[in-house]
Write a protein that holds these residues in place. Structure first.
Motif, mmCIF file in Angstrom:
data_model
loop_
_atom_site.group_PDB
_atom_site.id
_atom_site.type_symbol
_atom_site.label_atom_id
_atom_site.label_comp_id
_atom_site.label_asym_id
_atom_site.label_seq_id
_atom_site.Cartn_x
_atom_site.Cartn_y
_atom_site.Cartn_z
ATOM 1 N N ALA A 48 -51.626 -103.187 19.920
ATOM 2 C CA ALA A 48 -50.666 -103.915 19.083
ATOM 3 C C ALA A 48 -50.252 -105.226 19.734
ATOM 4 O O ALA A 48 -50.119 -106.263 19.050
ATOM 5 N N LEU A 49 -50.076 -105.210 21.056
ATOM 6 C CA LEU A 49 -49.682 -106.426 21.760
ATOM 7 C C LEU A 49 -50.823 -107.435 21.811
ATOM 8 O O LEU A 49 -50.606 -108.646 21.650
ATOM 9 N N PHE A 50 -52.028 -106.953 22.046
ATOM 10 C CA PHE A 50 -53.183 -107.861 22.033
ATOM 11 C C PHE A 50 -53.349 -108.497 20.652
ATOM 12 O O PHE A 50 -53.526 -109.721 20.538
ATOM 13 N N GLU A 51 -53.272 -107.688 19.610
ATOM 14 C CA GLU A 51 -53.488 -108.224 18.267
ATOM 15 C C GLU A 51 -52.378 -109.206 17.876
ATOM 16 O O GLU A 51 -52.631 -110.195 17.182
ATOM 17 N N ALA A 79 -48.428 -113.487 28.733
ATOM 18 C CA ALA A 79 -48.960 -112.269 29.336
ATOM 19 C C ALA A 79 -48.264 -111.051 28.750
ATOM 20 O O ALA A 79 -47.112 -111.121 28.315
ATOM 21 N N ILE A 80 -48.977 -109.939 28.724
ATOM 22 C CA ILE A 80 -48.436 -108.667 28.260
ATOM 23 C C ILE A 80 -48.667 -107.633 29.348
ATOM 24 O O ILE A 80 -49.556 -107.783 30.197
ATOM 25 N N GLY A 137 -43.818 -97.904 29.815
ATOM 26 C CA GLY A 137 -43.747 -98.600 28.541
ATOM 27 C C GLY A 137 -44.530 -99.894 28.590
ATOM 28 O O GLY A 137 -45.183 -100.214 29.591
ATOM 29 N N THR A 138 -44.485 -100.641 27.505
ATOM 30 C CA THR A 138 -45.212 -101.900 27.396
ATOM 31 C C THR A 138 -44.230 -103.054 27.192
ATOM 32 O O THR A 138 -43.038 -102.852 26.988
ATOM 33 N N SER A 139 -44.769 -104.254 27.225
ATOM 34 C CA SER A 139 -43.964 -105.421 26.879
ATOM 35 C C SER A 139 -43.387 -105.233 25.480
ATOM 36 O O SER A 139 -43.985 -104.579 24.627
ATOM 37 N N ASP A 172 -39.869 -114.683 27.700
ATOM 38 C CA ASP A 172 -40.256 -113.373 28.232
ATOM 39 C C ASP A 172 -41.738 -113.345 28.573
ATOM 40 O O ASP A 172 -42.141 -112.825 29.621
ATOM 41 N N LEU A 173 -42.563 -113.868 27.682
ATOM 42 C CA LEU A 173 -44.005 -113.879 27.894
ATOM 43 C C LEU A 173 -44.383 -114.749 29.085
ATOM 44 O O LEU A 173 -45.304 -114.437 29.841
ATOM 45 N N LYS A 174 -43.641 -115.847 29.246
ATOM 46 C CA LYS A 174 -43.871 -116.722 30.396
ATOM 47 C C LYS A 174 -43.472 -116.016 31.686
ATOM 48 O O LYS A 174 -44.159 -116.124 32.715
ATOM 49 N N PHE A 175 -42.353 -115.274 31.643
ATOM 50 C CA PHE A 175 -41.951 -114.489 32.801
ATOM 51 C C PHE A 175 -43.032 -113.476 33.170
ATOM 52 O O PHE A 175 -43.370 -113.308 34.343
#
Length: 251
Positions: free
Chosen positions: A46-49, A196-197, A220-222, A230-233
């Motif tokens: 789900a995160l990749f998509e 990034a995830i 858990g996941t991102s 958040d993604l930059k972190f």
């Protein structure tokens, strides 16, 4: 062509596709990556998509990434025509590319076979308390080669297994009781610039000592609603993890 389970570093084919798509977006925007997958799903899907949708036009006419699943598209690659750079799928589709990256089904390395440490699965069965081979005593197998149940075949997991195994060997040599181990795994996937995830898991030995199982409610996941910051972190955390991990392993 992604491999069937189990294989080394479950997110790797999809992170690789993302990195290639990032390059194509900058340099060859009329190209695309087609992922031919024998599986019906994959880790952090789900995160990749979501990332592919936001960054690479996923599921649009101009998508830089297409994912063909094994259940509905029969996308398992059964043959490669090297001369024409064509992958032939289970359903008979012929997918020609400028570059083919075929990741075959995986198994333990040659040394494990030579030492008679593998079973019919192609991997090495071990005592989950000590990682001692169940085929030959006094030989311990860790990392990708071992059968570690829910624990992924990743560098992070192998590092955890190494510490558990070393502690168990020390206890065996000194006649001490062996503590029931716990394990962890973490994985960052950089899918684009400042994007990034991640996924984290914590595992334990089952009460009967036969299985390594995920601890309910752990890890858990991102977040699916992560902000750009958040993604930059997570991207900076990925580089920090790599630096810390390599120091832990090699220094």
């Amino acid at each position: 062509a992604a491999p069937p389970n189990p294989y080394r570093c479950p997110p790797a084919p999809y992170e690789r596709a993302s990195q290639i798509a990032y390059y194509l977006k900058q340099n060859k925007p009329n190209s695309k990556v087609i992922i031919l997958d024998p599986k019906a799903s994959f880790t952090k899907q789900a995160l990749f998509e979501k990332a592919w949708t936001e960054l690479y036009g996923y599921k649009t006419a101009n998508a830089l990434i297409e994912w063909w699943p094994g259940d509905t598209k029969g996308a398992a690659v059964v043959e490669i025509d090297v001369a024409s750079k064509t992958a032939i799928t289970q359903f008979g589709d012929k997918v020609q590319g400028a570059v083919l990256n075929v990741i075959p089904p995986q198994k333990a390395g040659k040394l494990a076979f030579t030492a008679d440490l593998v079973d019919a699965t192609g991997w090495c069965p071990v005592n989950k308390l000590t990682f001692e081979s169940t085929r030959h005593p006094f030989i311990h197998v860790i990392g990708d080669a071992s059968i570690a149940d829910s624990l992924p075949k990743s560098g992070f997991a192998a590092n955890t297994e190494a510490k558990v195994c070393a502690a168990a060997i020390h206890s065996l040599l000194t006649g001490q009781d062996i503590e029931s181990p716990a394990f962890s795994n973490g994985c960052y996937s950089i899918v684009g610039k400042d994007y990034a995830i991640s996924v984290v898991g914590v595992y334990r030995l089952s009460d009967d000592g036969k299985l390594i199982e995920s601890i309910a409610g752990s890890g858990g996941t991102s977040s699916a609603t992560a902000t750009a910051q958040d993604l930059k972190f997570d991207t900076s955390y990925a580089y920090s993890w790599y630096n810390n991990f390599t120091q832990d392993v090699f220094k």
